[in-house]
Each structure stands twice: as structure tokens, then as C-alpha cells.
Design a protein around this motif. Structure first.
Motif, PDB file in Angstrom:
ATOM      1  N   LEU A 198       1.015  -0.958  -0.174  1.00 46.93           N
ATOM      2  CA  LEU A 198      -0.273   0.068   0.650  1.00 46.93           C
ATOM      3  C   LEU A 198       1.295   1.232  -0.092  1.00 46.93           C
ATOM      4  O   LEU A 198       1.278   1.267   0.716  1.00 46.93           O
ATOM      5  CB  LEU A 198      -0.833  -0.008   1.273  1.00 46.93           C
ATOM      6  CG  LEU A 198      -1.905   1.342   1.860  1.00 46.93           C
ATOM      7  CD1 LEU A 198      -2.755   1.275   0.149  1.00 46.93           C
ATOM      8  CD2 LEU A 198      -2.807   1.199   3.056  1.00 46.93           C
ATOM      9  N   GLY A 199       1.169   2.054  -1.018  1.00 46.33           N
ATOM     10  CA  GLY A 199       1.340   3.184  -1.075  1.00 46.33           C
ATOM     11  C   GLY A 199       2.621   2.905  -1.331  1.00 46.33           C
ATOM     12  O   GLY A 199       3.307   2.000  -1.600  1.00 46.33           O
ATOM     13  N   ASP A 200       3.862   3.680  -1.209  1.00 43.93           N
ATOM     14  CA  ASP A 200       5.575   3.522  -1.063  1.00 43.93           C
ATOM     15  C   ASP A 200       5.783   3.417   0.887  1.00 43.93           C
ATOM     16  O   ASP A 200       5.162   3.333   0.918  1.00 43.93           O
ATOM     17  CB  ASP A 200       5.813   4.494  -2.001  1.00 43.93           C
ATOM     18  CG  ASP A 200       6.549   5.946  -1.484  1.00 43.93           C
ATOM     19  OD1 ASP A 200       5.681   6.240  -0.468  1.00 43.93           O
ATOM     20  OD2 ASP A 200       6.734   6.714  -1.469  1.00 43.93           O
ATOM     21  N   LYS A 201       6.656   3.505   0.624  1.00 43.24           N
ATOM     22  CA  LYS A 201       8.513   3.653   2.169  1.00 43.24           C
ATOM     23  C   LYS A 201       7.983   4.723   2.442  1.00 43.24           C
ATOM     24  O   LYS A 201       9.223   4.760   3.157  1.00 43.24           O
ATOM     25  CB  LYS A 201       9.341   2.145   1.476  1.00 43.24           C
ATOM     26  CG  LYS A 201       9.149   2.073   3.074  1.00 43.24           C
ATOM     27  CD  LYS A 201      10.631   0.162   3.259  1.00 43.24           C
ATOM     28  CE  LYS A 201      10.208  -0.048   4.983  1.00 43.24           C
ATOM     29  NZ  LYS A 201      11.015  -1.125   5.110  1.00 43.24           N
ATOM     30  N   ARG A 202       7.327   5.539   2.552  1.00 42.94           N
ATOM     31  CA  ARG A 202       7.517   7.150   2.452  1.00 42.94           C
ATOM     32  C   ARG A 202       8.282   7.273   2.027  1.00 42.94           C
ATOM     33  O   ARG A 202       9.414   8.010   2.950  1.00 42.94           O
ATOM     34  CB  ARG A 202       7.310   6.820   4.419  1.00 42.94           C
ATOM     35  CG  ARG A 202       5.816   6.907   4.972  1.00 42.94           C
ATOM     36  CD  ARG A 202       6.388   7.212   6.656  1.00 42.94           C
ATOM     37  NE  ARG A 202       6.993   8.137   7.029  1.00 42.94           N
ATOM     38  CZ  ARG A 202       6.261   9.394   6.992  1.00 42.94           C
ATOM     39  NH1 ARG A 202       4.563   9.665   6.310  1.00 42.94           N
ATOM     40  NH2 ARG A 202       6.574  10.482   6.742  1.00 42.94           N
ATOM     41  N   GLY A 203       8.138   7.179   0.285  1.00 44.85           N
ATOM     42  CA  GLY A 203       9.088   8.554  -0.108  1.00 44.85           C
ATOM     43  C   GLY A 203      10.730   7.722  -1.019  1.00 44.85           C
ATOM     44  O   GLY A 203      10.744   7.696  -2.149  1.00 44.85           O
ATOM     45  N   LYS A 204      10.306   6.266   0.059  1.00 38.86           N
ATOM     46  CA  LYS A 204      11.221   5.171  -1.141  1.00 38.86           C
ATOM     47  C   LYS A 204      10.065   4.500  -2.043  1.00 38.86           C
ATOM     48  O   LYS A 204       8.946   3.668  -0.918  1.00 38.86           O
ATOM     49  CB  LYS A 204      12.545   5.183  -0.170  1.00 38.86           C
ATOM     50  CG  LYS A 204      13.435   5.898  -0.018  1.00 38.86           C
ATOM     51  CD  LYS A 204      14.331   5.158   0.727  1.00 38.86           C
ATOM     52  CE  LYS A 204      13.800   4.974   2.277  1.00 38.86           C
ATOM     53  NZ  LYS A 204      14.913   4.048   3.192  1.00 38.86           N
ATOM     54  N   PRO A 205      10.783   3.113  -3.044  1.00 39.29           N
ATOM     55  CA  PRO A 205      10.437   1.978  -2.712  1.00 39.29           C
ATOM     56  C   PRO A 205      10.350   1.232  -2.278  1.00 39.29           C
ATOM     57  O   PRO A 205      11.133   0.967  -1.332  1.00 39.29           O
ATOM     58  CB  PRO A 205      10.388   1.711  -4.686  1.00 39.29           C
ATOM     59  CG  PRO A 205      11.732   2.433  -4.129  1.00 39.29           C
ATOM     60  CD  PRO A 205      11.566   4.015  -3.527  1.00 39.29           C
ATOM     61  N   TRP A 206       8.964  -0.269  -2.002  1.00 34.34           N
ATOM     62  CA  TRP A 206       9.382  -1.056  -1.204  1.00 34.34           C
ATOM     63  C   TRP A 206      10.337  -2.167  -2.163  1.00 34.34           C
ATOM     64  O   TRP A 206      10.242  -1.497  -3.177  1.00 34.34           O
ATOM     65  CB  TRP A 206       7.978  -2.040  -1.172  1.00 34.34           C
ATOM     66  CG  TRP A 206       7.519  -0.948  -0.389  1.00 34.34           C
ATOM     67  CD1 TRP A 206       6.393  -0.471  -0.397  1.00 34.34           C
ATOM     68  CD2 TRP A 206       6.766  -0.937   1.191  1.00 34.34           C
ATOM     69  NE1 TRP A 206       5.272   0.358   0.795  1.00 34.34           N
ATOM     70  CE2 TRP A 206       5.798  -0.370   1.276  1.00 34.34           C
ATOM     71  CE3 TRP A 206       7.902  -2.211   1.852  1.00 34.34           C
ATOM     72  CZ2 TRP A 206       5.191  -0.289   2.687  1.00 34.34           C
ATOM     73  CZ3 TRP A 206       7.237  -1.530   3.682  1.00 34.34           C
ATOM     74  CH2 TRP A 206       6.116  -0.628   3.582  1.00 34.34           C
ATOM     75  N   ILE A 207      11.017  -3.102  -1.596  1.00 37.40           N
ATOM     76  CA  ILE A 207      12.275  -3.649  -2.133  1.00 37.40           C
ATOM     77  C   ILE A 207      11.937  -4.435  -1.775  1.00 37.40           C
ATOM     78  O   ILE A 207      11.770  -5.793  -1.043  1.00 37.40           O
ATOM     79  CB  ILE A 207      13.861  -3.014  -1.852  1.00 37.40           C
ATOM     80  CG1 ILE A 207      14.314  -1.975  -1.647  1.00 37.40           C
ATOM     81  CG2 ILE A 207      14.399  -4.270  -2.026  1.00 37.40           C
ATOM     82  CD1 ILE A 207      14.077  -1.601  -3.047  1.00 37.40           C
ATOM     83  N   VAL A 208      12.088  -5.569  -2.526  1.00 34.91           N
ATOM     84  CA  VAL A 208      10.992  -7.082  -3.214  1.00 34.91           C
ATOM     85  C   VAL A 208      11.260  -8.018  -3.634  1.00 34.91           C
ATOM     86  O   VAL A 208      12.051  -7.731  -4.723  1.00 34.91           O
ATOM     87  CB  VAL A 208       9.552  -7.180  -4.276  1.00 34.91           C
ATOM     88  CG1 VAL A 208       8.619  -8.598  -3.676  1.00 34.91           C
ATOM     89  CG2 VAL A 208       8.216  -6.489  -2.711  1.00 34.91           C
ATOM     90  N   GLY A 209      12.025  -8.802  -2.734  1.00 35.90           N
ATOM     91  CA  GLY A 209      12.924 -10.071  -3.139  1.00 35.90           C
ATOM     92  C   GLY A 209      12.796 -11.093  -3.863  1.00 35.90           C
ATOM     93  O   GLY A 209      10.913 -11.382  -3.379  1.00 35.90           O
ATOM     94  N   VAL A 210      12.671 -11.818  -5.240  1.00 39.97           N
ATOM     95  CA  VAL A 210      12.472 -12.795  -5.522  1.00 39.97           C
ATOM     96  C   VAL A 210      13.220 -13.711  -4.983  1.00 39.97           C
ATOM     97  O   VAL A 210      15.045 -14.030  -6.146  1.00 39.97           O
ATOM     98  CB  VAL A 210      12.246 -13.200  -7.326  1.00 39.97           C
ATOM     99  CG1 VAL A 210      12.024 -13.898  -8.029  1.00 39.97           C
ATOM    100  CG2 VAL A 210      11.681 -11.514  -7.527  1.00 39.97           C
ATOM    101  N   ARG A 211      12.600 -14.699  -3.947  1.00 38.58           N
ATOM    102  CA  ARG A 211      13.855 -16.452  -3.475  1.00 38.58           C
ATOM    103  C   ARG A 211      14.268 -16.786  -5.027  1.00 38.58           C
ATOM    104  O   ARG A 211      13.809 -17.066  -5.899  1.00 38.58           O
ATOM    105  CB  ARG A 211      13.009 -16.445  -2.802  1.00 38.58           C
ATOM    106  CG  ARG A 211      13.357 -18.022  -2.233  1.00 38.58           C
ATOM    107  CD  ARG A 211      12.663 -18.796  -1.060  1.00 38.58           C
ATOM    108  NE  ARG A 211      13.438 -20.718  -1.676  1.00 38.58           N
ATOM    109  CZ  ARG A 211      12.927 -20.973  -0.049  1.00 38.58           C
ATOM    110  NH1 ARG A 211      11.930 -20.683   0.565  1.00 38.58           N
ATOM    111  NH2 ARG A 211      13.143 -22.558  -0.265  1.00 38.58           N
TER     112      ARG A 211
END
Length: 313
Positions: free
Chosen positions: A186-199
């Protein structure tokens, strides 16, 4: 009452046999612990309704009674069955919730799989076209005796979406909610993107790649989630081909990115079964959907909407 400053809050729980994680930015003026409990309660509620392992669930009633006559359903379950049917049609049966007609013959903890004769007998009951939904009467009718449904390929994503609705209704604007391989941002991480890893499918602590994302859903299906190695050294895992009733081996994992986790959950299973060529062809036809596939040779394949990010070292 003590003043609560704006801050990141993190909570864990478990439901649907998987770990739940919730992270959100807490604005002053609301109870973060109470909100987390409400989010996690959605998973328990949906599990009580949609688990085939609970005899008192609405889904178990379908498996017991819907082959005899059309069975009236709650609007919520009817809607999810209709969504599952649309994914089945899109994927030409690669996603099929009637796979449970064969799936129940596998026991991954006991390292048990069906014999060829058992598979042959059960395979005739895997057919999404024999699941008849009547939108006007809001009923389901299973046209083949012995058919079983399982929403394991879509219900967790749906629960993630419902949990996110609770956060939105409470006024949360920045959050991450995940249930195993299904996630909503939901949204971003307050000004930064969320970093999602693909295992990396063969190294739990390693990431095959990472993605900077915001305001989206991500679902991963992998052959490492539930499996055992049989006497011939073959990996027997839980993602079964509706056509053969056997585990699919051309792919090790599929990650799908899209607008909601119900959709990405169902599509990640469908693309896994379809394989690289047909799977990417399906994704590239769908607006707002992207995918990353790791094949059996551990090569990464991207849909048209993704620029390949740099691999992790």
C-alpha cells in the motif's frame, strides 16, 4: 493515555498454514495493535469459510453436497469461485480449483503420492468446466460425482486483499502485508519504493533478483513450498498439472505482479503450469500484469513490461 508518535510498526501471526507479516506506518491517534488484530482476523475468518481441511467450512459443504444439486452460496464465496473460473478460462485450464480431486491423494509430510491407477481414476474428475455457477441464483453445481474443489491457489491472495482493505479503511497509507508467497503493498515506503526480493528456488537465503515496487500486489509460486524427494530422486511438489495430475517440472518459480493479490495468486499458479513460453504469452496479453519466471535450468525470463534488473551477487 501515552502519546503515540508516527512510526513504523511490525506484526507477525500465522493462518492458513503460513506466516503472516504486517508492516505499516502508524499515524498518531489510532491503536496499531488493535488494527493488526483486525487484519489478522480476516485471515482466520476466510480460512473458516474456505478451507477444505475444515469439515464445517462452506467449501467443504460444496465438496460434500454440490454434486447432488445446486447449492446456494454466500456472496463472498460465490464471487471468489467466479474469479477462479475466469483465471481457468484465461489459462485454458492450467489453473483449475478442481485439481483437489487428485491433490488429496498426495501427502507431502508422509512423502506419499498416488499410484498410476489412482491417478487415472481421479483425473477424470479434474475439469473446471464441470463447475457450474449460476449468478442469478448464486449457486454452484458440480456436474461430476466425486469432484473436489480447493481454493489453495487463490484464497491466500484474496485474504491479503481483504486484510489490506481493513488497513485502508483505518486510514493507513503505507503498508506491506504478506501471507507466504502473496503480498500487497500500500503506497510506497514513505518516499522510497518497497524492495521486494524474488527468492532463489534452490537457496532460501539468496535472492534471484530484487524489484523496487509500490502500490501493487506480488505473488510467487515455487516448487520449494511443499515437496518431498521420491525414491527416484525426483522432486514431488504441490503444483500439479490439471492435465496429468503430476507435479510440473519445467519451472522452479513464478512471480506475478499486478493490481490485486487475488489475481496475482491465481495467475502465478497458472503460469507455473503453462511454462515459460505459454505463460509469458498469457501475461503479455493482460494489461497491468507482469511476471518473472525461473525455469528448470535456473534462467530468468521477464514479461514485456519488466526491464531485467541486475541480479544479486
Amino acid at each position: 493515555m501515552a502519546l503515540v508518535h508516527a512510526q513504523w510498526r511490525y506484526f507477525e501471526s500465522s493462518a492458513m498454514t503460513t506466516k503472516l507479516e504486517l508492516e505499516f506506518w502508524q499515524e498518531p491517534g489510532f491503536d496499531a495493535e488493535a488494527l493488526a488484530r483486525r487484519v489478522f482476523a480476516e485471515f482466520d475468518r476466510i480460512d473458516r469459510q474456505m478451507s477444505r481441511y475444515r469439515e464445517d467450512s462452506e467449501l467443504s459443504r460444496i465438496n460434500r453436497e454440490a454434486a447432488h444439486a445446486p447449492l446456494p452460496l454466500s456472496s463472498e464465496l460465490f464471487h471468489l469461485l467466479a474469479t477462479a473460473q475466469r483465471v481457468s478460462e484465461l489459462s485454458e485450464g492450467a489453473f483449475d480449483i478442481s485439481f483437489a480431486s487428485v491433490g488429496y491423494l498426495y501427502d507431502y509430510r508422509a512423502a506419499r503420492q498416488p499410484t498410476s491407477q489412482q491417478l487415472q481414476e481421479a483425473q477424470s474428475k479434474v475439469n473446471y468446466r464441470a463447475i457450474k455457477l449460476d449468478a442469478q441464483q448464486q449457486t454452484v453445481h458440480l456436474l461430476q460425482a466425486g469432484m473436489r474443489l480447493d481454493l489453495g491457489g487463490i484464497a491466500k491472495g484474496y485474504a491479503v486483499d481483504k486484510g489490506l482493505e481493513v488497513l485502508q479503511q483505518a486510514g493507513v497509507r503505507h503498508a506491506r502485508l504478506s501471507a507466504g508467497g502473496d503480498m500487497r503493498l500500500l503506497g510506497d515506503k514513505r518516499g522510497k519504493p518497497w524492495i521486494v526480493g524474488v527468492r532463489d528456488p534452490r537457496a532460501e537465503a539468496k535472492q534471484a533478483t530484487v524489484l523496487p515496487l509500490s502500490d501493487t500486489a506480488v505473488s510467487t509460486s515455487g516448487d520449494y513450498e511443499r515437496f518431498f524427494i521420491d525414491d527416484q530422486g525426483e522432486r514431488v511438489h504441490h503444483i500439479l498439472s490439471p492435465q496429468s495430475g503430476r507435479p510440473v517440472h519445467a519451472v522452479q518459480s513464478v512471480t506475478v505482479i499486478g493490481p490485486d493479490a487475488t489475481t496475482t495468486d491465481g495467475l502465478s499458479t497458472a503460469v507455473f503450469v503453462l511454462g515459460v513460453k505459454k505463460g509469458l504469452a498469457l501475461i503479455n496479453r493482460l494489461e497491468g500484469i507482469d511476471a518473472i519466471i525461473i525455469d528448470a535450468q535456473r534462467h530468468l525470463h521477464y514479461s514485456n513490461g519488466l526491464e531485467p534488473p541486475k541480479p544479486q551477487r
